[in-house]
Scaffold this active site. Structure first.
Site, PDB file in Angstrom:
ATOM      1  N   ASP A 173      45.433  73.087  19.790  1.00 47.53           N
ATOM      2  CA  ASP A 173      45.143  71.853  18.461  1.00 47.53           C
ATOM      3  C   ASP A 173      46.173  71.483  17.896  1.00 47.53           C
ATOM      4  O   ASP A 173      45.972  69.882  17.608  1.00 47.53           O
ATOM      5  CB  ASP A 173      44.232  72.906  17.484  1.00 47.53           C
ATOM      6  CG  ASP A 173      43.392  73.999  17.791  1.00 47.53           C
ATOM      7  OD1 ASP A 173      42.974  73.458  19.275  1.00 47.53           O
ATOM      8  OD2 ASP A 173      42.127  74.621  17.204  1.00 47.53           O
TER       9      ASP A 173
ATOM     10  N   TYR B 125      48.423  80.728  30.927  1.00 49.53           N
ATOM     11  CA  TYR B 125      47.815  82.411  29.573  1.00 49.53           C
ATOM     12  C   TYR B 125      48.364  83.848  30.637  1.00 49.53           C
ATOM     13  O   TYR B 125      49.086  83.545  31.806  1.00 49.53           O
ATOM     14  CB  TYR B 125      46.225  81.827  28.988  1.00 49.53           C
ATOM     15  CG  TYR B 125      45.589  81.556  28.269  1.00 49.53           C
ATOM     16  CD1 TYR B 125      46.299  80.924  27.239  1.00 49.53           C
ATOM     17  CD2 TYR B 125      45.496  79.972  28.999  1.00 49.53           C
ATOM     18  CE1 TYR B 125      46.127  79.713  26.537  1.00 49.53           C
ATOM     19  CE2 TYR B 125      44.240  79.313  28.671  1.00 49.53           C
ATOM     20  CZ  TYR B 125      45.272  78.978  26.981  1.00 49.53           C
ATOM     21  OH  TYR B 125      44.456  77.694  26.204  1.00 49.53           O
TER      22      TYR B 125
ATOM     23  N   GLU C 192      44.207  72.138  26.990  1.00 49.94           N
ATOM     24  CA  GLU C 192      43.394  70.819  26.412  1.00 49.94           C
ATOM     25  C   GLU C 192      44.539  69.626  26.560  1.00 49.94           C
ATOM     26  O   GLU C 192      44.904  68.972  27.422  1.00 49.94           O
ATOM     27  CB  GLU C 192      42.885  71.053  25.267  1.00 49.94           C
ATOM     28  CG  GLU C 192      42.309  69.156  24.983  1.00 49.94           C
ATOM     29  CD  GLU C 192      41.158  68.762  24.208  1.00 49.94           C
ATOM     30  OE1 GLU C 192      41.449  68.124  23.692  1.00 49.94           O
ATOM     31  OE2 GLU C 192      40.433  70.419  23.388  1.00 49.94           O
TER      32      GLU C 192
END
Length: 383
Positions: free
Chosen positions: A26, A195, A270
């Site tokens: 983010d 991850y 992203e």
């Protein structure tokens, strides 16, 4: 790559709001947007609840951006001149006092909700739609949905005007030396950003065939557990064929350099996905896993675009399977089904060229905000 010049607002002040959930994506996206806007002459403030990642993420000598602490600014409007445009990143819900101040302004700002990146069909349907605020502190204002995307009917992808020129000037050998990486020409290099649930043994088992027997240097970003990788290498008897090197936390510029320098990039979320595409190198994307399985259709939608026109080839089904395996969405052999390198590399360059034909996200965002400002689309302040 070409970037269409965008009109500038007469009063080009932008406030970007960002909440950090549990990863770096983010704030990574928001920081790149802040830097891009500032490089085009706009005044930018970032309001965030956790700026700690900027300690390593900032590129030295980058554009000036004022960073404000969310909790310290919740009770009252931000100091200084009001923004012309406010960007609510990923539905982060700006403080009520700030929204109320926008409503009371003689000229309310253009309020944009920058959404998450997806190739799913709803993105084209929803991009640019208004969300009238019928109650609460912003009653009477309109918020506009702005969706990044991979097609001309979306808001595009973040891409600085000079990214291709910087990559063309990049000297990988010199950068490896600066990073203290023992690189030599015979190595095949792989970057790893993933991850914790990534199937690392399956990746390791696939790399010797993908490299056609050449030694592999696996470069792990700081968030990857290198010890687990070493243990997996030992258990599979691959320690002599794959060397693991742990990297420090990298600035955004140096992360770009890593992607440019490697033969294969494994990325997550992203921001790193977008940067991998501009690098023009083969990549595997690991999505953020959702409890409801929503990452499955999201990956399928991306692959449908990414592999359009190539499904009849021998390598495209392998890439689809590898992406699904890497995301835990398909059962397969122990090793990932990685495509042959030359065909994969050619496709990565063709995909980058296809995306490059679309205006970048910042250019589109500026044009969209300009249009809404000209039409008074922020809303009408009460009499």
């Amino acid at each position: 790559m070409t970037n269409t010049p965008a009109p500038r607002l007469a009063l080009a002040r932008w406030d970007i709001y960002c909440r950090v959930i549990d990863n770096f994506g983010d704030i990574g996206v928001c920081w790149r947007l802040c830097q891009d806007l500032a490089s085009r002459g706009h005044s930018v403030r970032l309001v965030t609840d956790d700026a700690s990642a900027l300690a390593w993420m900032r590129t030295p000598g980058g554009q000036p951006v004022e960073v404000l602490v969310w909790s310290a600014s919740e009770a009252a409007p931000l100091p200084g001149p009001a923004a012309d445009v406010v960007v609510e990143a990923f539905g982060c819900d700006p403080p009520a006092a700030h929204v109320a101040a926008w409503r009371q302004a003689s000229i309310p700002p253009v309020w944009l909700n920058l959404e998450y990146l997806s190739a799913e069909p709803y993105v084209e349907r929803s991009h640019g739609l208004p969300s009238p605020q019928c109650s609460g502190p912003g009653e009477g204002l309109s918020k506009w949905f702005f969706y990044p995307g991979f097609t001309e009917r979306t808001g595009g992808l973040l891409r600085e005007p000079d990214v291709q020129q910087r990559q063309q000037r990049f000297d990988a050998r010199h950068w490896w030396g600066q990073m203290g990486v023992p690189w030599h020409a015979a190595l095949r290099t792989v970057s790893l950003f993933c991850y914790p649930q990534a199937p690392l043994p399956a990746l390791l088992a696939a790399l010797p065939a993908w490299s056609e027997g050449a030694p592999v240097l696996l470069l792990c970003t700081a968030s990857v557990n290198a010890m687990l990788l070493e243990e997996a290498l030992q258990s599979q008897g691959l320690a002599q064929r794959i060397q693991v090197q742990r990297l420090p936390w990298l600035s955004q510029a140096d992360y770009d350099h890593l992607l440019w320098a490697c033969d294969l990039n494994l990325v997550r979320g992203e921001d790193s996905l977008v940067r991998a595409q501009w690098a023009g190198r083969p990549f595997l994307w690991q999505l953020y896993a959702q409890d409801d399985g929503a990452h499955g259709p999201k990956l399928d939608a991306f692959l449908s675009l990414h592999l359009a026109g190539a499904e009849g080839s021998a390598w495209a089904p392998l890439l689809r399977q590898a992406m699904q395996q890497w995301n835990g969405l398909a059962l397969g052999s122990r090793a990932l089904a990685l495509p042959e390198g030359a065909a994969w590399q050619a496709h990565a360059l063709a995909w980058r060229e296809r995306l490059s034909q679309q205006p970048d996200l910042c250019t589109q965002l500026l044009a969209f905000a300009q249009q809404k400002a000209q039409h008074g689309a922020g809303g009408t302040a009460p009499a």
